[in-house]
Structures are given as C-alpha cells and as structure tokens.
Design a protein around this motif. Structure first.
Motif, mmCIF file in Angstrom:
data_model
loop_
_atom_site.group_PDB
_atom_site.id
_atom_site.type_symbol
_atom_site.label_atom_id
_atom_site.label_comp_id
_atom_site.label_asym_id
_atom_site.label_seq_id
_atom_site.Cartn_x
_atom_site.Cartn_y
_atom_site.Cartn_z
ATOM 1 N N GLN A 190 0.758 -1.217 -0.012
ATOM 2 C CA GLN A 190 -0.094 0.060 0.014
ATOM 3 C C GLN A 190 0.925 1.092 0.114
ATOM 4 O OE1 GLN A 190 -3.375 0.110 -0.326
ATOM 5 N NE2 GLN A 190 -3.046 2.207 -0.848
ATOM 6 N N PHE A 191 2.025 1.111 0.737
ATOM 7 C CA PHE A 191 2.836 2.361 0.706
ATOM 8 C C PHE A 191 3.427 2.916 -0.550
ATOM 9 C CE2 PHE A 191 7.590 3.524 0.970
ATOM 10 C CZ PHE A 191 7.288 4.852 1.715
ATOM 11 N N ILE A 192 3.793 1.661 -1.373
ATOM 12 C CA ILE A 192 4.312 1.798 -2.714
ATOM 13 C C ILE A 192 3.132 2.145 -3.714
ATOM 14 C CG2 ILE A 192 5.508 0.665 -4.915
ATOM 15 C CD1 ILE A 192 7.455 1.270 -2.197
ATOM 16 N N THR A 193 2.063 1.552 -3.548
ATOM 17 C CA THR A 193 0.983 1.836 -4.244
ATOM 18 C C THR A 193 0.486 3.485 -3.969
ATOM 19 O OG1 THR A 193 0.003 -0.144 -4.487
ATOM 20 C CG2 THR A 193 -1.460 1.481 -4.853
ATOM 21 N N ASP A 194 0.477 3.953 -2.879
ATOM 22 C CA ASP A 194 0.235 5.471 -2.635
ATOM 23 C C ASP A 194 1.369 6.255 -3.338
ATOM 24 O OD1 ASP A 194 -1.918 4.583 -1.100
ATOM 25 O OD2 ASP A 194 -0.964 4.919 0.833
ATOM 26 N N ILE A 195 2.426 6.007 -3.440
ATOM 27 C CA ILE A 195 3.499 6.790 -4.097
ATOM 28 C C ILE A 195 3.206 6.775 -5.618
ATOM 29 C CG2 ILE A 195 5.923 6.882 -4.639
ATOM 30 C CD1 ILE A 195 6.831 5.510 -1.859
ATOM 31 N N GLU A 196 2.781 5.679 -6.268
ATOM 32 C CA GLU A 196 2.524 5.417 -7.317
ATOM 33 C C GLU A 196 1.517 6.462 -7.870
ATOM 34 O OE1 GLU A 196 1.302 2.130 -10.946
ATOM 35 O OE2 GLU A 196 1.504 1.759 -8.621
ATOM 36 N N LEU A 197 0.396 6.306 -6.990
ATOM 37 C CA LEU A 197 -0.821 7.387 -7.002
ATOM 38 C C LEU A 197 -0.413 8.859 -7.283
ATOM 39 C CD1 LEU A 197 -3.360 5.145 -5.479
ATOM 40 C CD2 LEU A 197 -3.173 5.407 -8.034
ATOM 41 N N LYS A 198 0.433 8.990 -6.116
ATOM 42 C CA LYS A 198 0.569 10.439 -5.750
ATOM 43 C C LYS A 198 1.687 11.255 -6.635
ATOM 44 C CE LYS A 198 2.026 13.464 -1.940
ATOM 45 N NZ LYS A 198 2.522 13.453 -0.423
ATOM 46 N N CYS A 199 2.415 10.372 -7.206
ATOM 47 C CA CYS A 199 3.733 10.891 -7.668
ATOM 48 C C CYS A 199 3.697 10.171 -9.176
ATOM 49 C CB CYS A 199 5.114 10.532 -7.349
ATOM 50 S SG CYS A 199 5.225 11.051 -5.537
ATOM 51 N N SER A 200 4.165 8.894 -9.509
ATOM 52 C CA SER A 200 4.302 8.435 -10.776
ATOM 53 C C SER A 200 4.826 7.030 -10.670
ATOM 54 C CB SER A 200 5.260 9.113 -11.762
ATOM 55 O OG SER A 200 6.496 8.907 -11.517
ATOM 56 N N PRO A 201 4.365 6.140 -11.586
ATOM 57 C CA PRO A 201 4.946 4.689 -11.627
ATOM 58 C C PRO A 201 6.561 4.747 -11.327
ATOM 59 C CG PRO A 201 3.444 4.953 -13.229
ATOM 60 C CD PRO A 201 3.504 6.278 -12.972
ATOM 61 N N SER A 202 7.233 5.747 -12.183
ATOM 62 C CA SER A 202 8.751 5.626 -12.126
ATOM 63 C C SER A 202 9.322 5.824 -10.920
ATOM 64 C CB SER A 202 9.247 6.372 -13.221
ATOM 65 O OG SER A 202 8.765 7.588 -13.061
ATOM 66 N N VAL A 203 8.711 6.645 -10.180
ATOM 67 C CA VAL A 203 9.007 6.977 -8.590
ATOM 68 C C VAL A 203 8.793 6.027 -7.832
ATOM 69 C CG1 VAL A 203 8.693 8.589 -6.770
ATOM 70 C CG2 VAL A 203 8.942 9.653 -9.145
ATOM 71 N N ALA A 204 7.823 5.274 -7.967
ATOM 72 C CA ALA A 204 7.274 4.366 -7.086
ATOM 73 C C ALA A 204 8.296 2.976 -7.419
ATOM 74 C CB ALA A 204 5.797 3.659 -7.295
ATOM 75 N N GLN A 205 8.607 2.897 -8.787
ATOM 76 C CA GLN A 205 9.500 1.713 -9.076
ATOM 77 C C GLN A 205 10.835 1.728 -8.364
ATOM 78 O OE1 GLN A 205 11.329 1.595 -13.017
ATOM 79 N NE2 GLN A 205 10.461 -0.504 -13.358
ATOM 80 N N MET A 206 11.361 3.083 -8.254
ATOM 81 C CA MET A 206 12.526 3.429 -7.629
ATOM 82 C C MET A 206 12.534 3.216 -6.389
ATOM 83 S SD MET A 206 15.730 4.269 -7.896
ATOM 84 C CE MET A 206 15.993 5.145 -9.757
ATOM 85 N N LYS A 215 12.738 -0.345 -5.547
ATOM 86 C CA LYS A 215 13.958 -0.691 -5.684
ATOM 87 C C LYS A 215 15.046 -0.328 -4.611
ATOM 88 C CE LYS A 215 18.084 -0.057 -8.982
ATOM 89 N NZ LYS A 215 18.480 0.573 -10.129
ATOM 90 N N ILE A 216 14.817 0.750 -4.123
ATOM 91 C CA ILE A 216 15.527 1.361 -2.876
ATOM 92 C C ILE A 216 15.368 0.628 -1.712
ATOM 93 C CG2 ILE A 216 16.256 3.413 -1.625
ATOM 94 C CD1 ILE A 216 15.952 4.990 -4.310
#
Length: 366
Positions: A111-127, A130-131
């Motif tokens: 959910q944490f990563i999904t929220d980043i994807e929705l708020k920012c972008s898929p590429s930011v969530a992917q990074m 990865k980190i």
C-alpha cells in the motif's frame, strides 16, 4: 545510546563557529558524528534519526535499516547514485522512520508503494521499491532482519515513453538557443549532435585524440559513473569517429581558445571532467524549455537523432554503426533509429503518388 556533543568548526579564515553534533554507533560498533546544529534543542529534534543500532535487537526501525545502507552507499556508489537514494529516503521512506519493521506486513508496504505511485508516478514508485529492496537486503545480509518483505510487493509497471529524436531544424534551433543562454556548452552539444558519440566519450575527449589531418578523433575511453574507463561501452577496443567539416571547424576554434596546459577538450572550471548529471538538470532540460521543444528528448537520445538524420541523408548502416560504436549493426537499427519527421518526409516524397493512374497502361502477360 546516541548522544549530543559540542562541536567547534573553523572556516577558511580561521574563524570559530560553535554548535552541536550528534554521535552514534553503527552496526559494527564504530562511532560516527553527523550534522551541525546551532542549539542543543535543534540537535535534540534530530536525535531520533541516529539511534544506535544493536544487531541483537528485534524491533529495528526503518531509520535503523536505512542508516547503515546509506552509509554503505555513500562509500561504494557514485555521488549521484548516493544522492538519489538519500533524496528518495527523505522524500518517501522518512515517513516510516520510527515504525518498527516487524510491525508492518508486506501488504502494508504494498500500500505504501501504491500510494507513491498514485501520488507521484509509476517511475518514482518503481525507484522506491528498488531502494527499499536494496536497503532491507543489506540489513538482512548483516542479520538485522530475517526476511525482506519488499520481495512480496507487486512489481511496478512503468509505461515506456516513445523515443523522441530531434530533426535537423530542431537541432539547429537548439544550438542557436544554446549560444544565447549556455554558450560554454555550445561546442559540447554540437559534437554530440554532429557525431553520435556517447556523452561520456565526449567528456573524456583529450586534445591529443583529435586527428585534424584525417578529420577524425580517437575514442579510447569514456567518463561514466564518476570514473574514467579506458574501454568504451560495447567495444573491446578503440574506434575512430569521423568528423564533418563543420564539426572539425568547431573543434579547431575551441582548441585554440583553450589554455595550452589544458588536456581535455571540454574541461570543467577546475580542468577536471564535466558532471553530466549537472548538465542534464541545470542546462539541457532548461535549454529544451527555452527552445520550445515539448518532446521528451534526453542527451543520450541525441545518438538516435544522429542515426535518423544520417540515414535520411543516405549514410550506410556500417558507417552509422561505427560512429555510434555498436558491436552489431542490428543494435543501430533496432534501438537508435525511428521514423522521425525528416525520414517520414523523405520517404513520402519518394513514394508520393505511386498509385495514381499513369499514361502507361498495364499489359498483362499472355
């Protein structure tokens, strides 16, 4: 326990400045200091970020996971890679700093990563994924945690942006704009556009590598990831890049202007290697905006633009392959070429009207 200590620093003039710093121990028991704060209260506000890490504890926080990983990244990775990881931690993972790792499930992290994807972008969530994966793997390696919960998080699908290459007129316009706002980088971009070289190869170009008599330059090294590498990417040996008259003239003028003790063709202000990351952020992206180029075009993408233009002018595949430094011609055709506006216009011009009725009637075979 992490603590606060007094600290005195001196500037270049020798003037003292008093303040406070935070001391803490890493997972190996080695003591470190971090930060410089004007008051003890200011240091106290950041103390929770530097809790001592004990390998035996089971209730480790995300801050305690990321701290040793970022210390490791600072030493082992290039400064740009480290800065990227540090920035992503501050912008995203710092929200989890005081949360115990064991308290969160893989669903919580999903959910944490999904929220980043929705708020920012898929590429930011992917990074971020990865980190997060790398940080917890590092903690797992040193037995701070027993499992990596990020492994169960669904991988992020980042839609690929269609490659955008520049046309002749666009490149000419960008170079004109570059002369107006970033004149010191005009020759650098001119060389990239006029040869298809990798940016790291141009950064590592020495005066002695240019053969004016034979209109070519020797590529035997490139500067990448903060290091000078003697073998260019994709090749087992050096290659010659051939120069057009206009590129040759640009290089002649540039070398005449450089001090005699300067070895690099494109040195920074300290006679060292240029930082391509800084050029990308501080110069190239603003330059595209200034030039009114709305397409997403990277500096590395200039290689594709060169291939497109060269093919539209009738250059052979073998010639373009050599200029770009590809081991296989198929790489040149598959990755770096596309139907840009120049190629489309040329192709349409050649086949234009081929279905129109002509005066010559078709005579079927008997």
């Amino acid at each position: 326990m992490a603590g606060i200590s007094r600290k005195v620093i001196r500037n270049k003039a020798g003037k003292e400045r008093k303040g406070f710093t935070i001391t803490y121990r890493d997972i190996y028991g080695k003591q470190h200091t971090a930060g410089f704060y004007r008051t003890r209260n200011e240091a106290q506000e950041h103390l929770h970020e530097y809790k001592d890490i004990n390998p035996e504890i089971k209730d480790i926080t995300f801050a305690q996971i990321f701290k040793p990983y970022l210390d490791f990244a600072k030493v082992k990775y290039s400064h740009t890679t480290y800065e990227t990881r540090e920035l992503y931690y501050k912008l995203h993972f710092s929200k989890l700093s005081d949360i115990k790792y064991e308290k969160l499930s893989s669903l919580d992290l999903e959910q944490f990563i999904t929220d980043i994807e929705l708020k920012c972008s898929p590429s930011v969530a992917q990074m971020c994924l990865k980190i997060g994966m790398a940080a917890v793997n590092y903690a797992k390696k040193h037995k701070l945690v027993t499992e990596n919960k990020f492994e169960s998080v669904t991988k992020i699908k980042v839609p690929k942006k269609p490659p955008c290459h520049l046309t002749e007129s666009q490149e000419q316009h960008i170079l004109k704009c570059c002369s107006e706002i970033y004149p010191k980088l005009h020759d650098f971009f001119y060389l990239l556009m006029g040869t298809g070289m990798r940016e790291g190869e141009a950064i590592a170009l020495y005066k002695e590598n240019i053969d004016f008599e034979n209109s070519r330059l020797l590529v035997d090294k490139q500067f990448t990831k903060g290091k000078l590498r003697l073998v260019p990417k994709g090749h087992s040996s050096y290659r010659y890049v051939y120069l057009t008259d206009d590129v040759l003239e640009i290089l002649k003028k540039r070398i005449k202007m450089l001090p005699q003790n300067t070895k690099l063709v494109f040195p920074n202000i300290n006679n060292g290697f240029l930082n391509i990351g800084n050029i990308r952020r501080r110069n190239w992206e603003p330059l595209l905006v200034y030039a009114g180029i709305k397409e997403h075009v990277t500096i590395h993408g200039l290689r594709g633009s060169y291939a497109d233009i060269a093919f539209s002018k009738g250059a052979s595949v073998k010639f373009v392959q050599n200029q770009l430094g590809h081991a296989k011609a198929q790489t040149t055709l598959d990755i770096y070429t596309q139907n840009n506006k120049d190629i489309i216009a040329d192709g349409l011009n050649k086949i234009n009207g081929f279905l129109k009725p002509s005066n010559q009637d078709f005579i079927p075979d008997k």
